[in-house]
Structures are given as structure tokens and as C-alpha cells.
Design a protein around this motif. Structure first.
Motif, PDB file in Angstrom:
ATOM      1  N   LEU A 199      45.187  40.601  34.041  1.00 16.41           N
ATOM      2  CA  LEU A 199      46.045  41.061  35.130  1.00 16.41           C
ATOM      3  C   LEU A 199      47.412  41.504  34.606  1.00 16.41           C
ATOM      4  O   LEU A 199      47.982  42.489  35.103  1.00 16.41           O
ATOM      5  CB  LEU A 199      46.211  39.951  36.165  1.00 16.41           C
ATOM      6  CG  LEU A 199      44.953  39.629  36.983  1.00 16.41           C
ATOM      7  CD1 LEU A 199      45.136  38.362  37.777  1.00 16.41           C
ATOM      8  CD2 LEU A 199      44.615  40.796  37.912  1.00 16.41           C
ATOM      9  N   ILE A 223      37.707  41.830  35.841  1.00 17.85           N
ATOM     10  CA  ILE A 223      38.441  40.853  36.645  1.00 17.85           C
ATOM     11  C   ILE A 223      37.598  40.387  37.830  1.00 17.85           C
ATOM     12  O   ILE A 223      37.581  39.197  38.179  1.00 17.85           O
ATOM     13  CB  ILE A 223      39.779  41.459  37.127  1.00 17.85           C
ATOM     14  CG1 ILE A 223      40.689  41.733  35.925  1.00 17.85           C
ATOM     15  CG2 ILE A 223      40.467  40.530  38.124  1.00 17.85           C
ATOM     16  CD1 ILE A 223      41.955  42.487  36.276  1.00 17.85           C
ATOM     17  N   LEU A 254      45.184  44.034  44.654  1.00 20.93           N
ATOM     18  CA  LEU A 254      44.796  44.849  43.500  1.00 20.93           C
ATOM     19  C   LEU A 254      44.056  46.109  43.946  1.00 20.93           C
ATOM     20  O   LEU A 254      44.285  47.202  43.400  1.00 20.93           O
ATOM     21  CB  LEU A 254      43.905  44.024  42.567  1.00 20.93           C
ATOM     22  CG  LEU A 254      43.390  44.727  41.308  1.00 20.93           C
ATOM     23  CD1 LEU A 254      44.541  45.231  40.442  1.00 20.93           C
ATOM     24  CD2 LEU A 254      42.484  43.796  40.505  1.00 20.93           C
ATOM     25  N   TYR A 301      51.362  38.017  42.648  1.00 19.26           N
ATOM     26  CA  TYR A 301      50.627  37.553  41.472  1.00 19.26           C
ATOM     27  C   TYR A 301      51.439  36.613  40.580  1.00 19.26           C
ATOM     28  O   TYR A 301      50.945  35.540  40.188  1.00 19.26           O
ATOM     29  CB  TYR A 301      50.149  38.757  40.669  1.00 19.26           C
ATOM     30  CG  TYR A 301      49.802  38.437  39.236  1.00 19.26           C
ATOM     31  CD1 TYR A 301      48.744  37.574  38.930  1.00 19.26           C
ATOM     32  CD2 TYR A 301      50.532  38.985  38.172  1.00 19.26           C
ATOM     33  CE1 TYR A 301      48.420  37.271  37.608  1.00 19.26           C
ATOM     34  CE2 TYR A 301      50.210  38.687  36.859  1.00 19.26           C
ATOM     35  CZ  TYR A 301      49.157  37.827  36.582  1.00 19.26           C
ATOM     36  OH  TYR A 301      48.856  37.525  35.287  1.00 19.26           O
TER      37      TYR A 301
END
Length: 233
Positions: free
Chosen positions: A165, A221, A107, A150
Motif C-alpha cells: 500500500l 492486495i 483504494l 490508511y
């Protein structure tokens, strides 16, 4: 009754006296026999009661012993299940920690590539086209790596984190697409000032959202990741 027997003895003589003696002796014998039977019965009942109490005590002792054995066996089984559950949870936590570590690294790289890609101004080191192409390739690679890592790992994450996400993944793609489209339109519309201004406004708006809005989502997150890992938020 004794007065009656005495009167009979006076009037009837020795015969009545003998009958009286036999009567009293029989009465005493009956009373003795009855009393003895009662005592024997009481003794028998007392013995049966003691035997019954002893039997109940043995049965209660055996039941208690069996119950304790069953409880101990059940406790051992629960302890074993608890240990297995703790091992499984520990293993799952380690796996989740690994997923979070790698996912966060992807990320960060994706966001860095996105920021670099959506800047409206860059220092040119050698070749404008090659450097712009490198930025596009970096973003595409970072986006693909993040997405491919992911999606198969969503099961390790809570639905709330997965939703965040999913949101940021969609935003990265849509903003990158709109930014690339605006740049193409800008190159095609350089002949008119109005068209140039419209496309530049789009580019600046996207670049600003990437720099200001995306980090807020990433920060949320990060907090959720820290909670899962047991770190302080």
C-alpha cells in the motif's frame, strides 16, 4: 551337657539334680521371655509399619486432592484466559474487517479517479476546463481520503500488505504529479512539434502504466485482504 549333668548327679547326689532342674527351668524361662519380647517387638514394629503406611496413604490422598484442586483451578484460569483471548481476537478481527472494507473502497475510488485523471483523451460534455478541473479535484480528494484513512490504520495490517500500500500510494502521487507537469509543459510548448511529441509520449506512458501496472498491485492486495478475511483466493 546333659551327659555331664548325669555324671555329676551320680557322683554328687541330689544337690546336683536340684541345680540341674534350676538350670533347665531358668533356661526355659529365659527362652520364653526372649521369645515373648521378640514377638512383642515384632508386633510393635508391625503396628508402627501399618500406622506409617496409613499416614502415608492419608498424606498421599490429601496431596492428590490438593493437586487436583490446584489443577482444576489452573485449568479454569486457562479456560477463562482462552475465552478472553478469543473474544479479543474476534473483536480485533471484526475491526480489521471493517478497516479492510473501508480501505479497499477508498483504494477503488482512488484508482478510478487516477484512471480518469490520466486519460489522454476525454469526451467533452459542456466545458473543457471545468471538466478537467473536476477530474483534478476528484483525484486530489480520493488521494487525500485514502491517505488519511490508511496511515492511522497501518497497525491493523501485516507489514507485507502495508509495504504494498505504501508503494502504490507513492506511485499514485508521483505518476499524478508527472502527468500534471507534462500537461502543463504541453500547453506551454505547443509552438514546437518536438516539445509536443515529448510531452505526449510522457502522458501516454503514464496513462498506460496506470491502466496496466497498477491493477496488478491492486490484485495482489486484494488476495492478501481475502486471506485475512478468510475468503478463498
Amino acid at each position: 551337657m546333659e551327659a555331664t549333668l548325669i555324671q555329676l548327679a551320680i557322683t554328687n547326689g541330689p544337690y546336683v539334680i536340684i541345680l540341674g532342674i534350676i538350670f533347665f527351668w531358668s533356661k526355659s524361662l529365659i527362652q520364653f521371655t526372649f521369645s515373648r519380647d521378640i514377638e512383642e517387638k515384632k508386633s510393635e514394629l508391625s503396628k508402627k509399619e501399618e500406622d506409617y503406611k496409613a499416614t502415608l496413604a492419608r498424606e498421599n490422598q490429601n496431596f492428590t486432592h490438593q493437586l487436583n484442586q490446584n489443577l482444576e483451578a489452573h485449568k479454569n484460569k486457562l479456560d477463562l484466559m482462552k475465552q478472553e483471548s478469543q473474544i479479543q481476537f474476534s473483536h480485533l478481527h471484526l475491526e480489521r474487517a471493517g478497516v479492510i472494507r473501508d480501505l479497499y473502497a477508498h483504494l477503488v475510488e482512488l484508482h478510478g479517479a487516477m484512471v480518469d485523471f490520466t486519460r489522454t483523451m476525454h469526451w467533452v460534455k459542456e466545458d473543457v476546463d471545468k471538466e478537467e478541473s473536476a477530474r483534478v479535484d476528484r483525484f486530489n480528494q480520493a488521494f487525500s481520503t485514502f491517505k488519511n484513512f490508511y496511515l492511522p490504520k497501518k497497525l491493523y495490517l501485516d507489514k507485507g500488505i502495508a509495504a504494498q500500500l505504501d508503494e502504490i500510494l507513492e506511485k499514485y502521487w508521483s505518476e499524478a504529479y508527472d502527468f500534471d507537469l507534462a500537461k502543463r509543459m504541453l500547453k506551454m510548448g505547443r509552438d514546437t512539434k518536438e516539445s509536443y511529441t515529448i510531452q505526449m509520449d510522457k502522458l501516454n506512458a503514464i496513462s498506460e502504466r496506470v491502466v496496466k501496472d497498477f491493477p496488478l498491485i491492486i490484485s495482489q492486495i486484494e488476495d492478501e485482504f481475502r486471506k485475512i478475511l478468510g475468503a478463498k483466493v
